[in-house]
Design an enzyme around this catalytic site. Sequence first.
Site, mmCIF file in Angstrom:
data_model
loop_
_atom_site.group_PDB
_atom_site.id
_atom_site.type_symbol
_atom_site.label_atom_id
_atom_site.label_comp_id
_atom_site.label_asym_id
_atom_site.label_seq_id
_atom_site.Cartn_x
_atom_site.Cartn_y
_atom_site.Cartn_z
ATOM 1 C CG HIS A 164 9.745 -2.219 -39.035
ATOM 2 N ND1 HIS A 164 10.491 -1.163 -38.562
ATOM 3 C CD2 HIS A 164 9.730 -3.129 -38.039
ATOM 4 C CE1 HIS A 164 10.921 -1.441 -37.333
ATOM 5 N NE2 HIS A 164 10.462 -2.626 -36.992
ATOM 6 C CE1 TYR A 211 13.144 1.676 -36.051
ATOM 7 C CE2 TYR A 211 11.215 2.125 -37.404
ATOM 8 C CZ TYR A 211 12.536 1.737 -37.291
ATOM 9 O OH TYR A 211 13.238 1.411 -38.421
ATOM 10 C CG HIS A 236 14.602 -6.873 -32.355
ATOM 11 N ND1 HIS A 236 15.058 -6.195 -31.227
ATOM 12 C CD2 HIS A 236 13.701 -6.041 -32.958
ATOM 13 C CE1 HIS A 236 14.449 -5.017 -31.158
ATOM 14 N NE2 HIS A 236 13.627 -4.898 -32.192
ATOM 15 C CG HIS A 280 6.679 -5.639 -35.429
ATOM 16 N ND1 HIS A 280 6.415 -4.654 -34.494
ATOM 17 C CD2 HIS A 280 7.987 -5.467 -35.779
ATOM 18 C CE1 HIS A 280 7.503 -3.941 -34.282
ATOM 19 N NE2 HIS A 280 8.472 -4.396 -35.064
ATOM 20 C CG ASP A 286 9.307 -6.429 -31.686
ATOM 21 O OD1 ASP A 286 8.599 -7.207 -31.020
ATOM 22 O OD2 ASP A 286 9.334 -5.195 -31.482
ATOM 23 C CG ASP A 287 11.933 -6.455 -36.330
ATOM 24 O OD1 ASP A 287 10.842 -5.862 -36.259
ATOM 25 O OD2 ASP A 287 13.017 -5.928 -36.035
#
Length: 544
Positions: A410, A447, A496, A406, A356-357
């Site tokens: 965020h 999350y 991540h 994603h 992710d991210d």
Amino acid sequence: MTARRTAPAVIAAALVVALVVALGACTAAPTGPGGGSATSATVSGTASGTASRAVPGVQVRALGDGEDPGAVDVPELQVVTEDSWARPTLHAKWPLVPGAKRLNQALDATVRGRIASFRKDAGAELGDAVPDLTTTWSVTADHDGVVGIRLTSTEFGGASTSDDSRTTYGTRDGSTVWRGADLVRGDGHERLVTDVLASARAAGVVRAPEGGTAEPGDTPSAEALLADVSFTREGGLRLVVASGELAASDAGRLMVTIDRARSDELLTEAGRRVRDAAVASRPDTGPAAAPTTSAPAGPPASPEVPAPSEPPTPTPSTEPTTVPAPPATTPATTRSPKAGARVDCAVARCIALTFDDGPGRHTPAILDALAARGARATFFTMGPAVQAQPGVVRRMRDLGMDVGNHTWTHKQLNRIPAEQARGELTRTSAAIREVTGADPVAARPPYGAFSASTPHAGLPFVLWDVDTEDWKNRDAAATTRRALAGAHRGAIVLMHDIHPSTARAVPGIVDQLKARGYSLVTVSELLGDLDAGRSYYSAQRSRG
């Protein structure tokens, strides 16, 4: 020849005037949002009761959800990320502009200062409402050696959400940096405040509690008005004012537009240089300029399902005796001929690593490690990072990785209105499509937080059932231990690609999983035909 009025006519005229004045007094009483007149562009705006009228060439309006005024195409940049799932939660991204040393230092100081202030002020947890901070960025100028960066932060404090933004400009040679206040002459600050306040009052936009009245002496500072400065295509000033600075907090951020003629009178030499660079960068034509919706967000939506206080518990490593075979169908996204043959997870012992991210500074090293070992994975990417590093995202596609969504900023999707959540997803999907030529295979809510009413925007949600907690341990050995301890056939592993420790862990994780007989695949290989209305946690578990 002018006719003389008779006495009765004069009396009648006087009565008409008196009636109009009386009616005006009656109709002026009702107030619109923020204490302004509900029906007129002229409202009471001073302690003495004198009227306040809009200043010609100065306009004030609410900023729409997702609106990024003056944003231009993003050059290839490195992106820095600071995040924490520990309470209070936060996720901040900002760019590094090659060569622009002073600009990079200013951006770094701004974001880290914001994070420190947030952590200090967050205080005790408010029940299930965990304080949360998100910071993202966009480009407001990139021409003739001048670059402008907007940092936008949203802070959720439990009962309300506040938004603020700040622009910083600098030169690519690293010699100079300018804040918004540096672009407007000091002797023009007072005039700017006066003009903006008058137009804001005339538009019915004043700082006041909901249903209350304006406080005439409560005047925003020039520093507050000049925190976020950009320019229109014509070269006029455009100011984005934080929620609560000029209007009630629930009105959201406001946008002030000042025409070119008035703006030219206010600008410093630095302001003119930045203006010229911004105009040449084609503001308002970049992909991020259009608002998702024209109305302010209002208070956050009440979630039907709260964000989990802890990530899902990793599944024990005991192997299931049987695994449902996923349908052998091809996903909607295109695959590169370089990707190789798909794995049949009805036969193979499959596991899906997900990241992710990103993309971030460490994503290329992770791709190198995966490619060298014949492994595939899925990357849930964020919109601004996709725009900043399109080459890395195209390489994901070419290596046969799945590219997922994603969101753009965020934000926790169960804490924002449905249309804003939809915009977070659709805006990022558009960025992915522009870079890869294909839709993202799935979305992952930040999350893992979403509710039954959260829009999927045409995408399945893919969560996880093995959490390496790499965001917390920041240790390659600890990340590796958790990945291997939770591994099982059909598992989806969360990591991540923004952490250097994760990049160091990936080679060992892949080698040891392969030694145990696992095939490392993408989520579309593991899960088969994905239903856009469902949420998937592993090959064995989904809901919707």
